[in-house]
Design a protein around this motif. Structure first.
Motif, PDB file in Angstrom:
ATOM      1  N   GLN A 105     -18.010  24.740  14.456  1.00  0.00           N
ATOM      2  CA  GLN A 105     -19.213  24.664  13.625  1.00  0.00           C
ATOM      3  C   GLN A 105     -19.574  23.194  13.423  1.00  0.00           C
ATOM      4  O   GLN A 105     -18.704  22.369  13.186  1.00  0.00           O
ATOM      5  N   LEU A 106     -20.852  22.913  13.504  1.00  0.00           N
ATOM      6  CA  LEU A 106     -21.333  21.536  13.380  1.00  0.00           C
ATOM      7  C   LEU A 106     -22.342  21.435  12.250  1.00  0.00           C
ATOM      8  O   LEU A 106     -23.179  22.332  12.082  1.00  0.00           O
ATOM      9  N   GLN A 107     -22.271  20.356  11.500  1.00  0.00           N
ATOM     10  CA  GLN A 107     -23.206  20.125  10.407  1.00  0.00           C
ATOM     11  C   GLN A 107     -23.669  18.685  10.456  1.00  0.00           C
ATOM     12  O   GLN A 107     -22.878  17.765  10.236  1.00  0.00           O
ATOM     13  N   ALA A 108     -24.945  18.492  10.742  1.00  0.00           N
ATOM     14  CA  ALA A 108     -25.514  17.155  10.750  1.00  0.00           C
ATOM     15  C   ALA A 108     -26.015  16.781   9.357  1.00  0.00           C
ATOM     16  O   ALA A 108     -26.503  17.638   8.612  1.00  0.00           O
ATOM     17  N   SER A 109     -25.877  15.527   9.023  1.00  0.00           N
ATOM     18  CA  SER A 109     -26.358  15.019   7.733  1.00  0.00           C
ATOM     19  C   SER A 109     -26.717  13.545   7.868  1.00  0.00           C
ATOM     20  O   SER A 109     -26.435  12.924   8.896  1.00  0.00           O
ATOM     21  N   GLY A 110     -27.329  13.024   6.818  1.00  0.00           N
ATOM     22  CA  GLY A 110     -27.637  11.601   6.790  1.00  0.00           C
ATOM     23  C   GLY A 110     -29.089  11.254   7.043  1.00  0.00           C
ATOM     24  O   GLY A 110     -29.469  10.085   7.004  1.00  0.00           O
ATOM     25  N   GLY A 111     -29.909  12.258   7.307  1.00  0.00           N
ATOM     26  CA  GLY A 111     -31.319  11.977   7.521  1.00  0.00           C
ATOM     27  C   GLY A 111     -32.007  11.571   6.228  1.00  0.00           C
ATOM     28  O   GLY A 111     -31.427  11.619   5.150  1.00  0.00           O
ATOM     29  N   ARG A 150     -27.741   6.151   9.274  1.00  0.00           N
ATOM     30  CA  ARG A 150     -26.586   6.620  10.029  1.00  0.00           C
ATOM     31  C   ARG A 150     -26.452   8.119   9.830  1.00  0.00           C
ATOM     32  O   ARG A 150     -26.283   8.586   8.700  1.00  0.00           O
ATOM     33  N   LEU A 151     -26.527   8.851  10.914  1.00  0.00           N
ATOM     34  CA  LEU A 151     -26.333  10.287  10.882  1.00  0.00           C
ATOM     35  C   LEU A 151     -24.873  10.606  11.134  1.00  0.00           C
ATOM     36  O   LEU A 151     -24.192   9.912  11.892  1.00  0.00           O
ATOM     37  N   SER A 152     -24.411  11.679  10.498  1.00  0.00           N
ATOM     38  CA  SER A 152     -23.060  12.170  10.716  1.00  0.00           C
ATOM     39  C   SER A 152     -23.114  13.603  11.216  1.00  0.00           C
ATOM     40  O   SER A 152     -24.031  14.353  10.869  1.00  0.00           O
ATOM     41  N   CYS A 153     -22.121  13.962  12.012  1.00  0.00           N
ATOM     42  CA  CYS A 153     -21.989  15.334  12.503  1.00  0.00           C
ATOM     43  C   CYS A 153     -20.563  15.768  12.229  1.00  0.00           C
ATOM     44  O   CYS A 153     -19.627  15.315  12.902  1.00  0.00           O
ATOM     45  N   ALA A 154     -20.384  16.617  11.228  1.00  0.00           N
ATOM     46  CA  ALA A 154     -19.060  17.082  10.839  1.00  0.00           C
ATOM     47  C   ALA A 154     -18.738  18.368  11.586  1.00  0.00           C
ATOM     48  O   ALA A 154     -19.532  19.318  11.571  1.00  0.00           O
ATOM     49  N   ALA A 155     -17.576  18.402  12.216  1.00  0.00           N
ATOM     50  CA  ALA A 155     -17.156  19.567  13.008  1.00  0.00           C
ATOM     51  C   ALA A 155     -16.019  20.283  12.294  1.00  0.00           C
ATOM     52  O   ALA A 155     -15.178  19.651  11.648  1.00  0.00           O
ATOM     53  N   SER A 156     -15.982  21.582  12.443  1.00  0.00           N
ATOM     54  CA  SER A 156     -14.906  22.374  11.858  1.00  0.00           C
ATOM     55  C   SER A 156     -14.666  23.606  12.725  1.00  0.00           C
ATOM     56  O   SER A 156     -15.523  24.000  13.522  1.00  0.00           O
ATOM     57  N   GLY A 157     -13.508  24.165  12.571  1.00  0.00           N
ATOM     58  CA  GLY A 157     -13.213  25.426  13.222  1.00  0.00           C
ATOM     59  C   GLY A 157     -12.378  25.312  14.482  1.00  0.00           C
ATOM     60  O   GLY A 157     -11.577  26.182  14.762  1.00  0.00           O
ATOM     61  N   ARG A 158     -12.569  24.249  15.238  1.00  0.00           N
ATOM     62  CA  ARG A 158     -11.807  24.058  16.471  1.00  0.00           C
ATOM     63  C   ARG A 158     -11.499  22.578  16.640  1.00  0.00           C
ATOM     64  O   ARG A 158     -11.991  21.739  15.891  1.00  0.00           O
ATOM     65  N   THR A 159     -10.692  22.271  17.624  1.00  0.00           N
ATOM     66  CA  THR A 159     -10.277  20.887  17.847  1.00  0.00           C
ATOM     67  C   THR A 159     -11.452  20.085  18.376  1.00  0.00           C
ATOM     68  O   THR A 159     -11.895  20.257  19.514  1.00  0.00           O
ATOM     69  N   PHE A 160     -11.949  19.201  17.548  1.00  0.00           N
ATOM     70  CA  PHE A 160     -13.144  18.432  17.869  1.00  0.00           C
ATOM     71  C   PHE A 160     -12.975  17.617  19.134  1.00  0.00           C
ATOM     72  O   PHE A 160     -13.908  17.462  19.926  1.00  0.00           O
ATOM     73  N   TYR A 212     -33.171  15.812  13.842  1.00  0.00           N
ATOM     74  CA  TYR A 212     -32.059  15.419  14.713  1.00  0.00           C
ATOM     75  C   TYR A 212     -30.957  16.470  14.652  1.00  0.00           C
ATOM     76  O   TYR A 212     -30.559  16.905  13.566  1.00  0.00           O
ATOM     77  N   TYR A 213     -30.450  16.827  15.829  1.00  0.00           N
ATOM     78  CA  TYR A 213     -29.409  17.830  15.959  1.00  0.00           C
ATOM     79  C   TYR A 213     -28.198  17.253  16.680  1.00  0.00           C
ATOM     80  O   TYR A 213     -28.350  16.464  17.610  1.00  0.00           O
ATOM     81  N   CYS A 214     -27.011  17.691  16.281  1.00  0.00           N
ATOM     82  CA  CYS A 214     -25.836  17.379  17.076  1.00  0.00           C
ATOM     83  C   CYS A 214     -25.403  18.643  17.815  1.00  0.00           C
ATOM     84  O   CYS A 214     -25.666  19.750  17.368  1.00  0.00           O
ATOM     85  N   ALA A 215     -24.763  18.433  18.941  1.00  0.00           N
ATOM     86  CA  ALA A 215     -24.323  19.533  19.781  1.00  0.00           C
ATOM     87  C   ALA A 215     -22.992  19.180  20.420  1.00  0.00           C
ATOM     88  O   ALA A 215     -22.667  17.995  20.576  1.00  0.00           O
ATOM     89  N   TYR A 270     -22.450  24.644  21.451  1.00  0.00           N
ATOM     90  CA  TYR A 270     -22.583  24.682  19.993  1.00  0.00           C
ATOM     91  C   TYR A 270     -23.634  23.692  19.515  1.00  0.00           C
ATOM     92  O   TYR A 270     -23.704  22.554  19.991  1.00  0.00           O
ATOM     93  N   TRP A 271     -24.419  24.151  18.549  1.00  0.00           N
ATOM     94  CA  TRP A 271     -25.445  23.317  17.926  1.00  0.00           C
ATOM     95  C   TRP A 271     -25.327  23.382  16.418  1.00  0.00           C
ATOM     96  O   TRP A 271     -25.024  24.444  15.858  1.00  0.00           O
ATOM     97  N   GLY A 272     -25.547  22.246  15.783  1.00  0.00           N
ATOM     98  CA  GLY A 272     -25.617  22.243  14.337  1.00  0.00           C
ATOM     99  C   GLY A 272     -27.046  22.392  13.860  1.00  0.00           C
ATOM    100  O   GLY A 272     -27.990  22.253  14.639  1.00  0.00           O
ATOM    101  N   LYS A 273     -27.202  22.659  12.584  1.00  0.00           N
ATOM    102  CA  LYS A 273     -28.538  22.623  11.989  1.00  0.00           C
ATOM    103  C   LYS A 273     -28.990  21.175  11.914  1.00  0.00           C
ATOM    104  O   LYS A 273     -28.181  20.279  11.778  1.00  0.00           O
ATOM    105  N   GLY A 274     -30.246  20.968  12.006  1.00  0.00           N
ATOM    106  CA  GLY A 274     -30.753  19.617  12.098  1.00  0.00           C
ATOM    107  C   GLY A 274     -30.866  18.906  10.768  1.00  0.00           C
ATOM    108  O   GLY A 274     -30.770  19.508   9.692  1.00  0.00           O
ATOM    109  N   THR A 275     -31.092  17.618  10.862  1.00  0.00           N
ATOM    110  CA  THR A 275     -31.366  16.791   9.695  1.00  0.00           C
ATOM    111  C   THR A 275     -32.642  16.002   9.976  1.00  0.00           C
ATOM    112  O   THR A 275     -32.819  15.441  11.064  1.00  0.00           O
TER     113      THR A 275
END
Length: 129
Positions: free
Chosen positions: A2-8, A18-28, A93-96, A118-123
């Motif tokens: 799971q990916l979550q973008a933030s910082g917009g 500076r945008l961040s993309c936090a990953a969870s659930g599996r080995t990044f 902006y999206y991280c993937a 995998y895609w995160g929700k955008g910021t």
């Protein structure tokens, strides 16, 4: 993963974010990571990509020299430092992430990035003139 973008946010032209993309659930560290953006009425486009271990970095021509992609696998987080922002950088902006992608092929247009795993929700990033 799971990916979550933030910082917009809203910034004046010439400013930085500076945008961040936090990953969870599996080995990044098993995934290459990229940033994309979509402006109103336009297609989603590639911005920057980075390999699993931090190498293999590629940028779109429009951001090369102004944006820097990085990652901290120990923190399960990727980043996009954006400097000298321009109004034309305004977009969501999206991280993937993907285990197989080669960013060089995305840059050349021979890899359809819409199929990334995998895609995160955008910021939202808004740059005022």
């Amino acid at each position: 993963v799971q990916l979550q973008a933030s910082g917009g946010g809203l910034v004046q032209a010439g400013g930085s974010l500076r945008l961040s993309c936090a990953a969870s659930g599996r080995t990044f560290s098993n995934y290459a990571m990229g940033w994309f953006r979509q402006a109103p009425g336009k297609e989603r486009e590639f911005v920057a990509g980075i390999g699993r271990s931090g190498g293999g970095i590629y940028y779109a021509d429009s951001v090369n020299g102004r944006f820097t992609i990085s990652r901290e696998n120990a923190k399960n987080t990727g980043y996009l430092q954006m400097n000298s922002l321009k109004p034309e950088d305004t977009a969501v902006y999206y991280c993937a992430a993907d285990t197989r992608v080669s960013w060089s092929t995305v840059v050349r247009g021979t890899w359809d990035f819409h199929g990334l795993d995998y895609w995160g929700k955008g910021t939202q990033v808004t740059v005022s003139s």
